[in-house]
Design a protein around this motif. Structure first.
Motif, PDB file in Angstrom:
ATOM      1  N   ILE A 286      -0.562   1.750  -5.769  1.00  0.00           N
ATOM      2  CA  ILE A 286      -1.330   2.989  -5.970  1.00  0.00           C
ATOM      3  C   ILE A 286      -0.475   4.027  -6.706  1.00  0.00           C
ATOM      4  O   ILE A 286      -0.944   4.694  -7.629  1.00  0.00           O
ATOM      5  CB  ILE A 286      -1.839   3.532  -4.617  1.00  0.00           C
ATOM      6  N   ILE A 287       0.784   4.156  -6.288  1.00  0.00           N
ATOM      7  CA  ILE A 287       1.679   5.137  -6.916  1.00  0.00           C
ATOM      8  C   ILE A 287       1.905   4.803  -8.390  1.00  0.00           C
ATOM      9  O   ILE A 287       1.801   5.678  -9.255  1.00  0.00           O
ATOM     10  CB  ILE A 287       3.022   5.207  -6.160  1.00  0.00           C
ATOM     11  N   VAL A 288       2.204   3.547  -8.679  1.00  0.00           N
ATOM     12  CA  VAL A 288       2.468   3.146 -10.066  1.00  0.00           C
ATOM     13  C   VAL A 288       1.226   3.371 -10.937  1.00  0.00           C
ATOM     14  O   VAL A 288       1.337   3.882 -12.062  1.00  0.00           O
ATOM     15  CB  VAL A 288       2.960   1.680 -10.132  1.00  0.00           C
ATOM     16  N   LEU A 289       0.071   3.036 -10.435  1.00  0.00           N
ATOM     17  CA  LEU A 289      -1.167   3.248 -11.201  1.00  0.00           C
ATOM     18  C   LEU A 289      -1.438   4.741 -11.418  1.00  0.00           C
ATOM     19  O   LEU A 289      -1.833   5.151 -12.516  1.00  0.00           O
ATOM     20  CB  LEU A 289      -2.354   2.582 -10.513  1.00  0.00           C
TER      21      LEU A 289
ATOM     22  N   GLU B  23       0.920  -1.993  -0.912  1.00  0.00           N
ATOM     23  CA  GLU B  23      -0.320  -1.363  -1.379  1.00  0.00           C
ATOM     24  C   GLU B  23      -0.044   0.030  -1.937  1.00  0.00           C
ATOM     25  O   GLU B  23      -0.549   0.396  -3.001  1.00  0.00           O
ATOM     26  CB  GLU B  23      -1.331  -1.266  -0.232  1.00  0.00           C
ATOM     27  N   LEU B  24       0.780   0.793  -1.213  1.00  0.00           N
ATOM     28  CA  LEU B  24       1.089   2.148  -1.660  1.00  0.00           C
ATOM     29  C   LEU B  24       1.858   2.133  -2.981  1.00  0.00           C
ATOM     30  O   LEU B  24       1.582   2.951  -3.862  1.00  0.00           O
ATOM     31  CB  LEU B  24       1.884   2.903  -0.589  1.00  0.00           C
ATOM     32  N   THR B  25       2.793   1.212  -3.118  1.00  0.00           N
ATOM     33  CA  THR B  25       3.548   1.118  -4.377  1.00  0.00           C
ATOM     34  C   THR B  25       2.600   0.909  -5.556  1.00  0.00           C
ATOM     35  O   THR B  25       2.722   1.572  -6.586  1.00  0.00           O
ATOM     36  CB  THR B  25       4.583  -0.027  -4.311  1.00  0.00           C
TER      37      THR B  25
ATOM     38  N   LEU C  11      13.965   8.738  -5.918  1.00  0.00           N
ATOM     39  CA  LEU C  11      12.508   8.845  -5.900  1.00  0.00           C
ATOM     40  C   LEU C  11      11.861   7.502  -6.226  1.00  0.00           C
ATOM     41  O   LEU C  11      10.943   7.055  -5.527  1.00  0.00           O
ATOM     42  CB  LEU C  11      12.023   9.889  -6.915  1.00  0.00           C
ATOM     43  N   THR C  12      12.339   6.866  -7.273  1.00  0.00           N
ATOM     44  CA  THR C  12      11.769   5.581  -7.679  1.00  0.00           C
ATOM     45  C   THR C  12      11.918   4.562  -6.562  1.00  0.00           C
ATOM     46  O   THR C  12      10.971   3.838  -6.231  1.00  0.00           O
ATOM     47  CB  THR C  12      12.433   5.077  -8.974  1.00  0.00           C
ATOM     48  N   SER C  13      13.097   4.525  -5.943  1.00  0.00           N
ATOM     49  CA  SER C  13      13.329   3.601  -4.839  1.00  0.00           C
ATOM     50  C   SER C  13      12.382   3.872  -3.672  1.00  0.00           C
ATOM     51  O   SER C  13      11.819   2.940  -3.091  1.00  0.00           O
ATOM     52  CB  SER C  13      14.792   3.705  -4.387  1.00  0.00           C
ATOM     53  N   ALA C  14      12.193   5.139  -3.343  1.00  0.00           N
ATOM     54  CA  ALA C  14      11.274   5.488  -2.257  1.00  0.00           C
ATOM     55  C   ALA C  14       9.840   5.100  -2.604  1.00  0.00           C
ATOM     56  O   ALA C  14       9.102   4.580  -1.760  1.00  0.00           O
ATOM     57  CB  ALA C  14      11.366   6.984  -1.939  1.00  0.00           C
ATOM     58  N   CYS C  15       9.449   5.318  -3.854  1.00  0.00           N
ATOM     59  CA  CYS C  15       8.085   4.966  -4.281  1.00  0.00           C
ATOM     60  C   CYS C  15       7.880   3.454  -4.331  1.00  0.00           C
ATOM     61  O   CYS C  15       6.754   2.979  -4.180  1.00  0.00           O
ATOM     62  CB  CYS C  15       7.777   5.594  -5.639  1.00  0.00           C
TER      63      CYS C  15
ATOM     64  N   LYS D  81       1.012   9.561   2.957  1.00  0.00           N
ATOM     65  CA  LYS D  81       2.133  10.357   3.461  1.00  0.00           C
ATOM     66  C   LYS D  81       2.845   9.651   4.616  1.00  0.00           C
ATOM     67  O   LYS D  81       4.075   9.573   4.640  1.00  0.00           O
ATOM     68  CB  LYS D  81       1.659  11.740   3.888  1.00  0.00           C
ATOM     69  N   ALA D  82       2.099   9.140   5.557  1.00  0.00           N
ATOM     70  CA  ALA D  82       2.703   8.455   6.711  1.00  0.00           C
ATOM     71  C   ALA D  82       3.487   7.228   6.256  1.00  0.00           C
ATOM     72  O   ALA D  82       4.580   6.949   6.766  1.00  0.00           O
ATOM     73  CB  ALA D  82       1.632   8.060   7.718  1.00  0.00           C
ATOM     74  N   THR D  83       2.966   6.496   5.293  1.00  0.00           N
ATOM     75  CA  THR D  83       3.666   5.317   4.787  1.00  0.00           C
ATOM     76  C   THR D  83       4.938   5.732   4.058  1.00  0.00           C
ATOM     77  O   THR D  83       5.993   5.115   4.236  1.00  0.00           O
ATOM     78  CB  THR D  83       2.744   4.488   3.861  1.00  0.00           C
ATOM     79  N   LEU D  84       4.857   6.779   3.244  1.00  0.00           N
ATOM     80  CA  LEU D  84       6.045   7.263   2.542  1.00  0.00           C
ATOM     81  C   LEU D  84       7.138   7.689   3.519  1.00  0.00           C
ATOM     82  O   LEU D  84       8.325   7.494   3.254  1.00  0.00           O
ATOM     83  CB  LEU D  84       5.686   8.457   1.645  1.00  0.00           C
TER      84      LEU D  84
END
Length: 146
Positions: free
Chosen positions: A9-12, A5-7, A35-39, A64-67
């Motif tokens: 959101i980040i890409v959008l 889900e976070l990925t 960075l890309t790998s973490a995202c 933040k917690a998910t990251l």
């Protein structure tokens, strides 16, 4: 919020702000590949860059917690269908044994770490067609006898 889900959101958010991975990495003071790998959910992010990323992309508070959580690094076992990923898979299939032989001839019996590791991707302009330059830099870890 899970990593998938976070990925999304980040890409959008990245697309909405017309940002590149390189621009985000520069803003956070980290490498673009890491960075890309973490995202994309394959690495955990320390608190300082997680804070900066959340602010830059205006991510929800729970991001933040998910990251910062430790990922389970898994991927599909099927042959990749995306042409770019398939070619990387093909390179390892064709040259994997060769790389193993050359590395072990130069270093001894062991492996290249994917933990103590960095990678970068660059573009090399060439009159015959631009080139993709992938640099992988991993610590050699010898096998131990006991």
């Amino acid at each position: 919020m899970n990593r998938e889900e976070l990925t999304e959101i980040i890409v959008l958010a990245k697309q909405a702000k017309s940002l590149t991975w390189e621009a985000i990495a520069d803003d956070l003071g980290v490498g673009k590949v890491w960075l890309t790998s973490a995202c994309l959910g394959m690495n955990s992010m320390p608190e300082a860059p997680a804070d900066k990323l959340c602010a830059l992309l205006e991510l929800p508070p729970e991001a933040k917690a998910t990251l910062m959580s430790y990922p389970t690094k898994t991927w599909g076992w099927d042959v990749p269908q995306d042409p770019l990923i398939y070619r990387l898979y093909e390179i390892v299939g064709v040259y994997g044994d060769t790389l193993k032989e050359v590395i072990q001839e130069q270093f001894g019996d062991g492996i290249m770490s994917a933990i103590d590791f960095s990678m970068d991707v660059d573009k090399e302009e060439n009159p015959k067609g631009d080139r993709v330059v992938i640099t992988m830099n991993g610590k050699f870890l010898p096998y131990k006898s006991w």
